[in-house]
Design an enzyme around this catalytic site. Structure first.
Site, mmCIF file in Angstrom:
data_model
loop_
_atom_site.group_PDB
_atom_site.id
_atom_site.type_symbol
_atom_site.label_atom_id
_atom_site.label_comp_id
_atom_site.label_asym_id
_atom_site.label_seq_id
_atom_site.Cartn_x
_atom_site.Cartn_y
_atom_site.Cartn_z
ATOM 1 N N SER A 100 4.939 36.493 -3.258
ATOM 2 C CA SER A 100 5.276 37.901 -3.448
ATOM 3 C C SER A 100 6.482 38.330 -2.611
ATOM 4 O O SER A 100 7.575 37.807 -2.759
ATOM 5 C CB SER A 100 4.035 38.748 -3.150
ATOM 6 O OG SER A 100 4.227 40.090 -3.489
ATOM 7 N N ASP A 241 9.912 43.121 -6.137
ATOM 8 C CA ASP A 241 9.720 42.135 -5.080
ATOM 9 C C ASP A 241 9.826 40.736 -5.676
ATOM 10 O O ASP A 241 10.160 40.570 -6.850
ATOM 11 C CB ASP A 241 8.393 42.363 -4.354
ATOM 12 C CG ASP A 241 7.181 42.167 -5.251
ATOM 13 O OD1 ASP A 241 7.335 42.304 -6.486
ATOM 14 O OD2 ASP A 241 6.082 41.888 -4.742
ATOM 15 N N ASP A 243 7.877 38.374 -6.781
ATOM 16 C CA ASP A 243 7.183 37.992 -8.008
ATOM 17 C C ASP A 243 7.122 39.130 -9.027
ATOM 18 O O ASP A 243 6.471 39.017 -10.054
ATOM 19 C CB ASP A 243 5.780 37.463 -7.709
ATOM 20 C CG ASP A 243 4.819 38.530 -7.198
ATOM 21 O OD1 ASP A 243 5.297 39.547 -6.643
ATOM 22 O OD2 ASP A 243 3.603 38.341 -7.351
ATOM 23 N N ASP A 245 5.780 42.132 -9.166
ATOM 24 C CA ASP A 245 4.627 42.979 -9.481
ATOM 25 C C ASP A 245 4.688 44.312 -8.740
ATOM 26 O O ASP A 245 3.805 45.152 -8.893
ATOM 27 C CB ASP A 245 3.296 42.256 -9.209
ATOM 28 C CG ASP A 245 3.080 41.889 -7.750
ATOM 29 O OD1 ASP A 245 3.999 42.102 -6.920
ATOM 30 O OD2 ASP A 245 1.982 41.386 -7.429
#
Length: 449
Positions: A100, A241, A243, A245
């Protein structure tokens, strides 16, 4: 050995804490647990742009194949893309290799079930128990019973981006938009979506090299985005960010719109269009008191959960709520998807800007966000939860909230990883709440340190 799974999968420094051996064992244990309902599970695997992604992808794939499961590798894609594609491909599970918003040397592994939801706690515990106990689940299968890497559809990215475009039904072709992709998993998808919708797109941090993910960019470092929006006269800036999400927004004046404000703006749109089911929004205990006041002003209520998007989702599934999220920018639109999706959230915000007929700054200014101060109290690990039943602490909290006369609140919560209790106080007067938070932290340390 402690728990492997945190609130968002297994994480650690790649090749040190999150080793290929651990990834291999996660693949084996995951395939074993998932194969109870399907003798040969199909597992979709995606990753972000970290240099360690290839190593971990191959290791977890080997574990799944050794148990007779099949693997579909779809390459670099946002976490929410895997949640969507696992349903599209009718796979039994999905795996995302990402840490993340963390620096590049970290990585993580998280599982989704066949419906695109993160695995239930009990399934994670089964996987974890197999690994921690060193249980030999290897059936030592050979020959035709081994798993295979199935051909990944080259159009996986296209299928995801086409889905995203269906979630917005208004014209944004007159908008100039700056996108900060954090040199992460959104670097192709976000540009594809917004250019496909006809927007004038300016890209930032979209040249990943395996080591620059989240490095001074993206949702946790929006300073470059703020400058670029002002410099180019853009209508809005959108930061994801690593990833993708999470979403953090920058208005046309270069000011940050956090997750709380974004949820408020989208709640207003859904309320006015009759789509906010039950006139309800879900948020965590960390959401600002200004958030609560604004949602109440809309004639709606807030369901409050523990910190973590998985707890937000659990509550939403129980109540039927369609909108929920966190200050950090994890926002779930349950009418469209099963997890936080930064690109989808940004599309919904732009839809709100268009339908409500105001600039992002005008909509953000409708929500008064109260100053928030966070202080840490050092306590013994075994005492981290004792404050909840302590009459002296309870009396002090009541005194502080009375002192703020309904225009502030006190929140205390134990750290999940350190011998600390975190004290958060909100209120109108920053100087006052800073002193109050410091004094309460001292009291907690004195009582339980």
């Amino acid at each position: 050995m402690g728990r492997l799974f945190g609130t968002d999968g297994v994480r650690g420094i790649a090749n040190k804490e999150l080793t290929p051996e651990l990834a291999f064992n996660l693949g084996k244990a995951g395939a074993y647990v998932l194969s109870k309902d399907n003798k040969k599970p199909v597992v979709l695997i995606g990753k972000d742009t970290r240099i360690s992604g290839d190593m971990l992808e191959d290791a977890i794939s080997a574990g799944i194949l050794a148990m007779g499961g099949n693997v579909i590798k779809v390459g670099v894609l946002p976490t929410p893309a895997i949640a969507y594609l696992v349903r599209y491909y009718k796979a039994d599970a999905g795996v995302v290799i990402s840490a993340s918003h963390n620096p590049f040397e970290y990585n993580g592994i998280k599982f989704f079930n066949g419906d695109g939801f993160k695995l239930d706690d009990d399934l994670e515990e089964q996987i974890e128990d197999i690994i921690i106990r060193g249980t030999d689940v290897n059936s030592h299968i050979t020959g035709e019973h081994l798993g295979r890497c199935l051909e990944a559809d080259e159009a996986a990215l296209e299928k995801y981006t086409e889905f995203l475009k269906t979630t917005i039904d208004c014209d944004i072709s007159d908008m100039k938009i700056v996108l900060d992709c954090a040199n992460g998993a959104a670097y192709k998808a976000a540009e594809t979506v917004y250019k496909g919708l006809g927007a004038d797109v300016i890209m930032l941090s979209n040249t990943p090299d395996g080591m620059n993910i989240n490095a001074g960019c993206g949702s946790t470092h929006p300073e470059n985005l703020q400058r670029k929006v002002v410099e180019t006269g853009a209508d809005i800036g959108l930061a994801y960010d690593g990833d993708a999400d999470r979403l953090i927004v920058v208005d046309e004046k270069g000011r940050i719109i956090d997750g709380d404000r974004t949820i408020c703006i989208c709640a207003k749109m859904l309320k006015e269009t009759g789509q906010l089911k039950g006139d309800k929004v879900t948020a965590t205990v960390m959401s600002n008191i200004g958030f609560h006041k604004y949602i109440e002003k809309l004639g709606c209520t807030v369901d409050v959960t523990s910190v973590g998007d998985r707890y937000v989702l659990e509550s939403m599934l129980k109540t039927g709520c369609v909108l929920g999220g966190e200050q950090s920018g994890h926002i779930i639109f349950l009418n469209y998807t099963t997890t936080g999706d930064g690109i989808l959230s940004s599309l919904q915000l732009l839809k709100a800007v268009k339908l409500l007929g105001k600039k992002p700054s005008e909509l953000a200014d409708e929500i008064e966000i109260y100053p928030q101060v966070l202080k840490n109290a050092s306590v013994k690990n075994e005492n981290k939860k004792k404050y909840a039943d302590d009459p002296e602490i309870a009396a002090e909290i009541a005194r502080l909230e009375a002192l703020m006369e309904g225009e502030g609140r006190v929140l205390i919560r134990p750290s999940g990883t350190e011998p600390l209790v975190r004290v958060m106080i909100e209120g109108n007067d920053t100087e006052q709440i800073t002193k109050l938070a410091e004094d309460l932290a001292v009291l907690l340390t004195k009582r339980f340190g």
